[in-house]
Design an enzyme around this catalytic site. Structure first.
Site, short mmCIF file in Angstrom:
data_model
loop_
_atom_site.label_atom_id
_atom_site.label_comp_id
_atom_site.label_asym_id
_atom_site.label_seq_id
_atom_site.Cartn_x
_atom_site.Cartn_y
_atom_site.Cartn_z
N GLY A 108 1.33 -1.50 0.18
CA GLY A 108 0.18 -0.17 -0.22
C GLY A 108 1.17 1.52 -0.06
NE ARG B 279 2.87 5.42 4.54
CZ ARG B 279 2.45 7.03 3.01
NH1 ARG B 279 3.13 6.70 2.78
NH2 ARG B 279 1.38 6.92 3.09
CB THR C 172 -3.36 5.86 11.57
OG1 THR C 172 -2.47 4.46 10.45
CG2 THR C 172 -4.56 4.59 11.05
N GLY D 61 -5.90 5.23 1.69
CA GLY D 61 -5.85 7.52 2.27
C GLY D 61 -4.67 7.63 0.97
CG HIS D 62 -5.44 6.65 -2.46
ND1 HIS D 62 -4.83 6.08 -2.85
CD2 HIS D 62 -6.73 7.04 -2.27
CE1 HIS D 62 -5.83 4.72 -1.75
NE2 HIS D 62 -6.75 5.59 -1.92
CB THR D 63 -1.25 12.62 -0.32
OG1 THR D 63 -1.64 12.34 0.97
CG2 THR D 63 -1.11 14.26 -0.40
CB THR E 288 10.39 13.06 -10.94
OG1 THR E 288 9.64 12.73 -11.79
CG2 THR E 288 11.01 11.56 -12.08
CB SER E 289 8.01 15.39 -7.16
OG SER E 289 6.52 15.93 -7.68
CB THR F 244 -6.96 2.03 8.81
OG1 THR F 244 -8.56 0.77 8.56
CG2 THR F 244 -5.56 1.34 7.99
P1 GDP Z 1 -1.48 5.68 -2.48
O1 GDP Z 1 -2.15 5.43 -1.02
O2 GDP Z 1 -1.26 4.56 -2.94
O3 GDP Z 1 -2.51 6.23 -3.13
O4 GDP Z 1 -0.28 6.48 -1.98
P2 GDP Z 1 -0.38 7.65 -0.99
O5 GDP Z 1 -0.79 8.58 -1.20
O6 GDP Z 1 -1.31 6.78 1.12
O7 GDP Z 1 1.25 8.01 0.18
C1 GDP Z 1 2.07 8.06 -1.49
C2 GDP Z 1 2.61 9.92 -1.11
O8 GDP Z 1 3.72 9.49 -1.95
C3 GDP Z 1 1.91 10.76 -1.17
O9 GDP Z 1 1.99 11.11 -0.36
C4 GDP Z 1 2.29 11.23 -2.64
O10 GDP Z 1 1.78 12.29 -2.03
C5 GDP Z 1 3.75 10.94 -2.83
N1 GDP Z 1 4.01 11.00 -4.05
C6 GDP Z 1 3.52 10.48 -4.70
N2 GDP Z 1 4.67 10.20 -5.71
C7 GDP Z 1 5.32 10.32 -5.37
C8 GDP Z 1 7.04 11.06 -6.46
O11 GDP Z 1 7.18 9.90 -7.26
N3 GDP Z 1 8.09 11.72 -5.02
C9 GDP Z 1 7.59 11.99 -4.42
N4 GDP Z 1 8.77 12.18 -3.62
N5 GDP Z 1 6.34 11.94 -3.68
C10 GDP Z 1 5.34 11.09 -4.30
P1 IMO Z 2 -3.65 3.01 0.55
O1 IMO Z 2 -5.17 2.50 0.21
C1 IMO Z 2 -0.65 0.66 3.13
C2 IMO Z 2 -3.50 -2.31 6.86
C3 IMO Z 2 -3.23 -1.89 7.98
C4 IMO Z 2 -2.50 -3.41 8.90
C5 IMO Z 2 -3.88 -3.98 7.23
C6 IMO Z 2 -5.27 -4.19 8.05
O2 IMO Z 2 -3.41 3.57 1.05
O3 IMO Z 2 -2.72 2.20 0.36
P2 IMO Z 2 -7.38 -3.04 7.57
O4 IMO Z 2 -7.80 -1.49 8.87
O5 IMO Z 2 -7.63 -2.78 5.94
O6 IMO Z 2 -8.41 -3.90 8.74
O7 IMO Z 2 -6.37 -2.43 7.89
O8 IMO Z 2 -3.86 -3.20 6.59
N1 IMO Z 2 -3.99 -1.15 5.43
C7 IMO Z 2 -2.89 -0.18 4.18
N2 IMO Z 2 -1.99 0.16 4.79
N3 IMO Z 2 -2.00 1.94 2.79
C8 IMO Z 2 -3.34 1.17 2.68
O9 IMO Z 2 -4.19 1.21 1.77
C9 IMO Z 2 -4.07 0.46 3.56
N4 IMO Z 2 -4.78 -0.48 4.55
C10 IMO Z 2 -4.84 -1.04 4.84
O10 IMO Z 2 -1.99 -0.82 8.75
O11 IMO Z 2 -1.83 -3.25 8.48
MG MG Z 3 -2.25 5.33 0.90
#
Ligand code: GDP
Ligand code: IMO
Ligand code: MG
Length: 429
Positions: free
Chosen positions: A12, A304, A300, A40-42, A413-414, A129
């Site tokens: 994840g 990580r 949360t 959770g996505h940023t 790359t960012s 979570t």
């Molecule tokens: P997701 O759950 O797979 O959508 O990923 P998250 O958003 O939880 O975590 C990825 C984090 O890395 C976020 O804070 C993004 O803004 C950041 N991110 C994504 N791609 C890049 C990258 O290529 N470089 C850097 N430095 N940050 C990135």
């Molecule tokens: P995204 O979509 C990272 C992890 C939790 C825990 C396990 C079980 O942002 O990549 P849950 O609440 O689903 O029963 O928790 O799964 N987990 C994630 N880790 N990214 C996620 O989603 C996650 N969704 C659940 O931390 O280890």
């Molecule tokens: Mg995420």
């Protein structure tokens, strides 16, 4: 016309949201097919930062967004997220956001159960979570869940609540939780119904019509293969199938509709929560990766765990997920490391193995076999073309492609939306 399915190939947080937002520009419809607000996505677009959890990442580009039947939805959390997104200028309404009428609801009692079980498990906890995701999926397969369609039928709702509490009553008593009152739950859901029902529709039909009309669909996976309830590091997983095969069942389309399967991988490895992590670095390098990569959970806020890239795990994810092309993200976080390590095999009780065994004790006992590579001192941050990359960064990407058995079709790359290098358009793949 090709569709694309995006899944995470590690644990994840690989950057799926950023990639899906970017790809959404080329799509007409974006559909989530599993998970819930554990995701959770940023997503960074210029000076704006969006945090999405349940809303499909296509909402930023204003695409038709569908929350499919395979998702478990905390409706209160969804309404908050819609309000927040609207506050950031996103025009979300029942014309462009659709909730599958057969999707399962996450209720406060699911969160209670998630929290109480984790607390009771102590050191044996999963590290969830705490969003009630596992208990909601349990009720779904236990055939006692409340679904969106039930909100439109108050009489049926009453019966369903009774049935649900017949199960939860005993569990709550055993865990020392206060009794759940059916009249309170009914009142909460009745209050919710008029706010949520305008979005509730037969999503399978809308999606099917879009596909028939030649529209391009992006299937958005949450979590990742190593958190998959079958293929992940069980029991330290989430409670849904996260692999591309789930896209069809969780959206209500046939198995070939998913199109090109794109696996998202971070250029190193991270994990939140408990469970095995062969390449984890409990040292200065691990700390540095976390600091540079801002590795804190979006949902949360937990730090990580960080480690080197594990090609064995990703190769396995690619095989079970049917991944055809990879997106390597956060390459920029590796800038400045003198040497980089990549895990190319495992040692288990004196033997060399090339896959992750399913047994928990084996998973905890394996030791990574590393290959060292020279790093690069130049910055790759914000690079938008292959020729902007230092030779050693290119070598790193090429070696990963070789080890995982899939081509890198995009590089990120960012955090910013536009900082992407495209080698192949997945919609043309
Ligand atoms: P997701 O759950 O797979 O959508 O990923 P998250 O958003 O939880 O975590 C990825 C984090 O890395 C976020 O804070 C993004 O803004 C950041 N991110 C994504 N791609 C890049 C990258 O290529 N470089 C850097 N430095 N940050 C990135
Ligand atoms: P995204 O979509 C990272 C992890 C939790 C825990 C396990 C079980 O942002 O990549 P849950 O609440 O689903 O029963 O928790 O799964 N987990 C994630 N880790 N990214 C996620 O989603 C996650 N969704 C659940 O931390 O280890
Ligand atoms: Mg995420």
């Amino acid at each position: 016309m090709a569709n694309v399915t995006v899944i995470g190939a590690q644990w994840g947080d690989e950057g799926k949201g950023k990639v899906i937002d970017w790809l959404a520009n080329r799509a007409d419809v974006v559909v989530r097919f599993q998970g819930g607000n554990n995701a959770g996505h940023t997503i960074v677009v210029g000076n704006k930062t969006y945090k999405l959890s349940l809303l499909p990442s296509g909402v930023i580009q204003g695409k038709l967004s569908i929350i499919g039947n395979g998702v478990v939805v905390d409706p209160w959390s969804l309404l908050d997220e819609i309000t927040r997104a609207q506050g950031q200028g996103l025009g979300i309404n029942p014309d462009n956001l659709i909730l599958a009428e057969n999707a399962t609801l996450v209720l406060p009692l699911h969160r209670d159960l998630d929290g109480a079980r984790e607390a009771r498990a102590g050191a044996g906890k999963i590290g969830t979570t705490g969003r009630g995701i596992g208990p909601a999926y349990e009720d779904k397969v236990g055939r006692r869940a409340i679904r969106f369609a039930d909100l439109a039928d108050p009489e049926a709702l009453e019966v369903k609540i009774e049935r649900l509490l017949a199960h939860h009553g005993a569990l709550r008593a055993g865990l020392g939780l206060p009794e759940a009152r059916p009249d309170e739950i009914l009142a909460q859901l009745q209050e919710l119904a008029p706010k949520i029902l305008p979005y509730v529709k037969p999503a399978w039909r809308i999606l099917g019509d879009a596909i028939k009309a030649g529209q391009r669909v992006l299937f958005e996976g949450a979590q990742a293969t190593l958190l998959d309830v079958d293929h992940g590091t069980y029991p330290y997983v989430t409670s849904s199938n996260t692999v591309a095969g789930q896209a069809a069942a969780g959206a209500g389309v046939g198995p070939t509709a998913g199109g090109y399967v794109l696996g998202i991988l971070k250029a190193y490895t991270t994990r939140v929560g408990e469970g095995p992590f062969p390449t984890e670095l409990n040292d200065e390098t691990g700390r540095l990766l976390g600091e540079r990569g801002h590795e804190f959970g979006t949902v949360t806020g937990r730090p990580r765990r960080c480690g080197w890239f594990d090609a064995v795990l990703v190769r396995q994810s690619i095989a079970v997920g049917g991944v055809q092309g990879a997106v390597l993200t956060k390459l920029d976080i590796l800038d400045g490391f003198e040497t980089l390590k990549v895990c190319v095999g495992y040692r288990l009780r004196g033997e060399t193995i090339d896959y992750l065994p399913a047994g928990l004790r084996d998973q905890a006992a394996i030791e990574p076999i590393y290959e060292e590579m020279e790093g690069w001192s130049e910055s790759t941050r914000g690079a938008r073309s292959w020729k902007d990359l230092p030779a050693n960064a290119i070598k790193y990407v090429r070696r990963i492609e070789e080890l995982i058995g899939a081509p890198a079709v995009l590089l990120s790359t960012s955090p910013d939306r536009d900082d992407i290098i495209m080698m192949l358009d997945p919609f043309q793949g």
